[in-house]
Every structure is written in C-alpha cells, then in structure tokens.
Scaffold this active site. Structure first.
Site, PDB file in Angstrom:
ATOM      1  N   ARG A  62      -9.948  28.731  -3.012  1.00 17.10           N
ATOM      2  CA  ARG A  62     -10.341  27.850  -4.065  1.00 17.10           C
ATOM      3  C   ARG A  62      -9.061  28.020  -5.066  1.00 17.10           C
ATOM      4  O   ARG A  62      -8.321  27.059  -5.869  1.00 17.10           O
ATOM      5  CB  ARG A  62     -11.383  26.866  -4.800  1.00 17.10           C
ATOM      6  CG  ARG A  62     -11.336  25.816  -5.544  1.00 17.10           C
ATOM      7  CD  ARG A  62     -12.228  25.102  -5.526  1.00 17.10           C
ATOM      8  NE  ARG A  62     -13.685  25.404  -5.748  1.00 17.10           N
ATOM      9  CZ  ARG A  62     -14.039  26.148  -7.000  1.00 17.10           C
ATOM     10  NH1 ARG A  62     -13.175  26.516  -8.384  1.00 17.10           N
ATOM     11  NH2 ARG A  62     -14.966  26.909  -6.421  1.00 17.10           N
ATOM     12  N   TYR A 115       3.041   2.440  -5.140  1.00 16.30           N
ATOM     13  CA  TYR A 115       2.083   2.494  -3.719  1.00 16.30           C
ATOM     14  C   TYR A 115       0.977   2.019  -4.630  1.00 16.30           C
ATOM     15  O   TYR A 115       0.448   2.040  -5.701  1.00 16.30           O
ATOM     16  CB  TYR A 115       1.973   4.079  -3.650  1.00 16.30           C
ATOM     17  CG  TYR A 115       0.881   4.459  -2.780  1.00 16.30           C
ATOM     18  CD1 TYR A 115       0.711   3.522  -1.144  1.00 16.30           C
ATOM     19  CD2 TYR A 115      -0.365   5.425  -3.099  1.00 16.30           C
ATOM     20  CE1 TYR A 115      -0.256   3.739  -0.523  1.00 16.30           C
ATOM     21  CE2 TYR A 115      -1.191   5.120  -2.178  1.00 16.30           C
ATOM     22  CZ  TYR A 115      -1.715   4.537  -0.970  1.00 16.30           C
ATOM     23  OH  TYR A 115      -2.320   4.849  -0.413  1.00 16.30           O
ATOM     24  N   ASP A 180       7.615   9.349  -8.577  1.00 20.78           N
ATOM     25  CA  ASP A 180       7.308   9.134  -6.834  1.00 20.78           C
ATOM     26  C   ASP A 180       8.526   9.382  -5.952  1.00 20.78           C
ATOM     27  O   ASP A 180       9.409   7.676  -5.617  1.00 20.78           O
ATOM     28  CB  ASP A 180       6.325   8.469  -7.074  1.00 20.78           C
ATOM     29  CG  ASP A 180       4.971   8.485  -5.017  1.00 20.78           C
ATOM     30  OD1 ASP A 180       6.195   8.975  -4.871  1.00 20.78           O
ATOM     31  OD2 ASP A 180       4.638   8.106  -5.648  1.00 20.78           O
ATOM     32  N   LYS A 205       3.829  11.673   4.295  1.00 20.05           N
ATOM     33  CA  LYS A 205       4.915  10.582   4.655  1.00 20.05           C
ATOM     34  C   LYS A 205       6.226  12.167   5.699  1.00 20.05           C
ATOM     35  O   LYS A 205       6.034  12.477   6.169  1.00 20.05           O
ATOM     36  CB  LYS A 205       4.986   9.862   4.246  1.00 20.05           C
ATOM     37  CG  LYS A 205       4.116   9.097   2.629  1.00 20.05           C
ATOM     38  CD  LYS A 205       3.563   8.262   3.557  1.00 20.05           C
ATOM     39  CE  LYS A 205       1.927   7.958   3.469  1.00 20.05           C
ATOM     40  NZ  LYS A 205       2.181   7.124   1.866  1.00 20.05           N
TER      41      LYS A 205
HETATM   42  C1  LIG Z   1       1.202   6.999   0.266  1.00 20.84           C
HETATM   43  C2  LIG Z   1       1.597   7.109  -0.554  1.00 20.84           C
HETATM   44  C3  LIG Z   1       1.006   7.575  -1.604  1.00 20.84           C
HETATM   45  C4  LIG Z   1      -0.235   8.435  -1.638  1.00 20.84           C
HETATM   46  O1  LIG Z   1      -0.059   9.056  -1.014  1.00 20.84           O
HETATM   47  P1  LIG Z   1      -1.322  10.434   0.238  1.00 20.84           P
HETATM   48  O2  LIG Z   1      -1.101  10.682   0.841  1.00 20.84           O
HETATM   49  O3  LIG Z   1      -2.021   8.751   1.456  1.00 20.84           O
HETATM   50  O4  LIG Z   1      -2.968  10.060  -0.405  1.00 20.84           O
HETATM   51  C5  LIG Z   1       1.990   7.673  -3.259  1.00 20.84           C
HETATM   52  N1  LIG Z   1       2.993   7.506  -3.822  1.00 20.84           N
HETATM   53  C6  LIG Z   1       3.823   6.682  -2.416  1.00 20.84           C
HETATM   54  C7  LIG Z   1       5.079   6.376  -2.213  1.00 20.84           C
HETATM   55  C8  LIG Z   1       3.199   6.506  -0.991  1.00 20.84           C
HETATM   56  O5  LIG Z   1       4.277   6.402  -0.084  1.00 20.84           O
END
Ligand SMILES: *Cc1c(COP(=O)(O)O)cnc(C)c1O
Length: 396
Positions: A62, A115, A180, A205
């Site tokens: 951890r 998101y 983001d 993604k």
């Molecule tokens: C999917 C997504 C998230 C969240 O990510 P997870 O890996 O599903 O927790 C945050 N921001 C954007 C733009 C996303 O497409």
C-alpha cells in the site's frame, strides 16, 4: 536527453530493463517486503507515509509498488510533469485531489459539463466540499478565499465542449487548476504546458486502450504528488500492479491508436454531418469561432470522440439496438468503437436541468471511435440510422 513523444510512448518507464537483463516489464505482485534491517524499514516507512516517491525498503504494497511506479514515470514523461500518481480508478484519482487540497479550503469552482461521476461527486458534497458551477468565462468571479481548486474538462464529456486552459489558469490566479484531459490524451494536449497545476486521466480509457483495466492517474509537481501519495496510502485507492503492466503496454501504442482512431473520427464526423437524419454533430474538428481557436491553441488534433443528435422521428435507442458492429456501451477510448446515450447512462446522475443547460440533450449520442476500418463503421451507423427513422434519407 529528451526524446520525441513517439519514442517516449514506447520507452518511458522501461529505461532500466536492459541493465536489469530483461526485455518485458517485470510485474511485482508482493503485498509485503522482507525487512531484515528494522531501522532501515522504519525510516523507509516514515519517508513513504510522508509522501516520498520511493524509499530503500518498500515495506508494504500500500506504500509503494515498482510496477505502478514505472507507469507513473511513463505518464509523467508524456505529460511533461515532474511526477505522476496512479490510482485504482479515475474517480479515486479525483477523490485524492479533493482530499489533498482541503488544507487550502473546501470550495471548488467547476465548469460543466463534466463526466457524470465527477459532477455527482462535487454536487453531493460527499467529501465535505462545496461547488460553484460556472461558465468558463466566469471563473475569476467565482474564486473565493477558501477556493482550493478549479476543475475543468476539455474536451468535455460528453459534449466535446472546449475550455481555454490558459484563460482559466489566468482567471484562477493562485488557485490550482486541474484539467481532466481524458478525451485528449498527452498525444493531443498537454495541459501543464498551458499553466495547469494538475492533469487527470481516467486511464481506463485511451491510456489502457483495450477495455480491460480500470485506473486513474494525476500528473503534477513533485510537491503535489507527495500530497497525493499521502492520501493514497491513507485511503488505499491503489492501482494493482497487473493494471499498471497493462497500462504500460497500452502506452506503447497510444500514439498509433489515437492517430488511427482520429482519422476515422474525422471521416465519421463529416459523413454524419451530411446525413439528412442527423440534426447536429459535435466534434472539435468541426467547430467554428472561439471553439475552433481553442483547438488551434491547445490541441494538436481533434481527437477520437464525437457526439451527435438525430432529428426527431429517428429513435436514438432503436438506432443503438440496430447496430451490428459498433457496441452500445459506456466507457470510451478502446480499440473498438463504443456508443451510448449520456442522458440515459453516464450522465443519468447529473441534475436533469443542469444537464440540459450544459448541452447534454436527451437524444445526444456519444461515439468513441476505434481503429476499425472507417468504411465498416460508417456502413454500420448508416444502416442503423435508416433502420430506426422515418426514412428521410430515402425520401431525400
Ligand atoms: C470515465 C471518466 C472518468 C472516471 O474515470 P473512472 O476510471 O471510470 O473512475 C473521469 N473523467 C472522464 C472525462 C471520464 O471519461
């Protein structure tokens, strides 16, 4: 020596492998580490709990994992950041940022759309924060003495709306700006070069790219990274080393995948825009005016995700059910093409009025374009649209 990005995607995080006498990235699955020297172990534990990037003895998984550290080093290299910190998901990464910055205050300024999960986390105030959702031009007016963070997403999920990073940074003054950048990837956009303090990815993604790992990562200064590691150790929101291995493998082809999918997305956006049953196409490659200027300023390409709206009379859900090749599914950034209706799924948790006000209409469809042959993708979209409408295409 600093290499070009195509070289970095393949080699970053692997620099020492030849010296180690191996070619593939080693995966260290240890949950604990031998501590023959208790003093050294104690000092290492103090250092890691205090936020150090590494220590003489990892002590416990951890606190530190070398395979995860390889992925972090690679992502930091690609974003031009001092360091990066990886988490078990994008939401875990955002959670860590919100907790790490609370010493500066609990007020967050955010620009919609975000998101759905990020919007929901802020709107519920689960972590003790309060939020002001504002237009990108009104960030400066929303900053207060206790504002700890400005959060933007560009291109935004799911409308592909663009936010001028440098302009928001200027408005934020001394308040750190988190971008983001999940939709853009470091191949198309590097927010730190425009003054952002932190860049966040849902590594689930494009970075992973094959739909088989859930992960998140934040790239930032060494000082901020230390705080994020402290939070990660306390909350345990870890990335598993097998996930880190898959992400490193994904990064090796990131540039090739993004450029191939982008070519497909450009073609599909243009074809959709000409289709008589399509009312609107939202894509950074097709915007005009101020939005186009933002693409030019901060992105090296329009990317692989687009959104579109069908004319009333073409049933969006029936269209999704009529697809044969493209998969109706949430998530994005995979080698295969995925489509979903945000108002029904990813953005279902967002207040419906706020959702509509930020451009997420009930019928909006988000298409994450993969690396298949564009002709096959277009044929599938076309047959599905025509199977679910009143046949304006045939009448025209
Ligand atoms: C999917 C997504 C998230 C969240 O990510 P997870 O890996 O599903 O927790 C945050 N921001 C954007 C733009 C996303 O497409």
């Amino acid at each position: 020596m600093s290499y070009h990005i195509a070289t970095q995607t393949v080699h970053a995080g692997r620099e020492d492998l030849t010296r180690l006498g191996v070619h593939a990235t080693p995966i260290d699955l240890s949950s604990t580490y031998p501590t023959p020297d208790p003093n050294l172990a104690g000092e290492s534990l103090d250092a890691l709990v205090g936020g150090a990037e590494h220590a003489a003895n990892p002590v416990y998984a951890r606190l530190y994992n070398p395979t995860v550290a390889r992925f972090e080093h690679a992502l930091a290299t690609l974003e031009g950041a001092e360091e990066a910190v990886a988490f078990g998901s994008g939401m875990a990464a955002l959670t860590a940022v919100l907790l790490a910055l609370q010493e500066h205050g609990r007020h967050i300024v955010a620009v919609r759309p975000l998101y759905g999960g990020s919007d929901h986390l802020l709107a519920t105030g689960l972590l003790g924060t309060s939020v002001s959702f504002v237009d990108a031009d009104d960030v400066a007016d929303a900053i207060r003495a206790d504002t700890a963070l400005v959060l933007i997403e560009t291109p935004a999920n799911p409308t592909l709306h663009l936010v001028d990073i440098a302009d928001v940074v200027r408005q934020a003054g001394t308040v750190p700006v988190l971008v983001d950048s999940t939709f853009a990837t470091p191949i198309l956009q590097r927010p730190l070069e425009h003054g952002a303090a932190m860049v966040l990815h849902s590594a689930t993604k494009f970075l992973g790219g094959h739909g088989d790992v859930v992960a998140g990562v934040v790239a930032c200064s060494a000082a901020l990274a230390g705080k994020l590691r402290q939070v990660r150790i306390l909350t345990g929101a870890l990335l598993h080393p097998l996930g880190a291995f898959l992400l490193l493998r994904g990064l090796a082809t990131l540039r090739l995948r993004v450029l191939a999918a982008e070519d497909n997305a450009i073609l599909l956006a243009n074809r959709l825009a000409q289709h008589p049953d399509v009312a609107a196409v939202h894509y950074p490659g097709r915007c005009r005016g101020r939005q186009a200027a933002i693409v030019h300023r901060q992105m090296s390409g329009p990317g692989c995700v687009l959104a579109f709206e069908l004319h009333p009379g073409v049933d969006a859900d029936r269209m999704l059910q009529s697809l044969r090749l493209i998969t109706p599914a949430v998530s994005l950034g995979s080698v295969d093409t995925l489509i979903q209706r945000p108002a029904a799924l990813t953005h279902r948790v967002v207040d419906p009025k706020a959702r509509a006000a930020s451009g997420v209409s009930e019928g909006l469809l988000r298409l994450s374009v993969g690396i298949e042959d564009a002709a096959d993708l277009w044929a599938d979209l076309q047959q599905a649209i025509e199977a679910s409408g009143h046949g304006m295409a045939q009448a025209a």
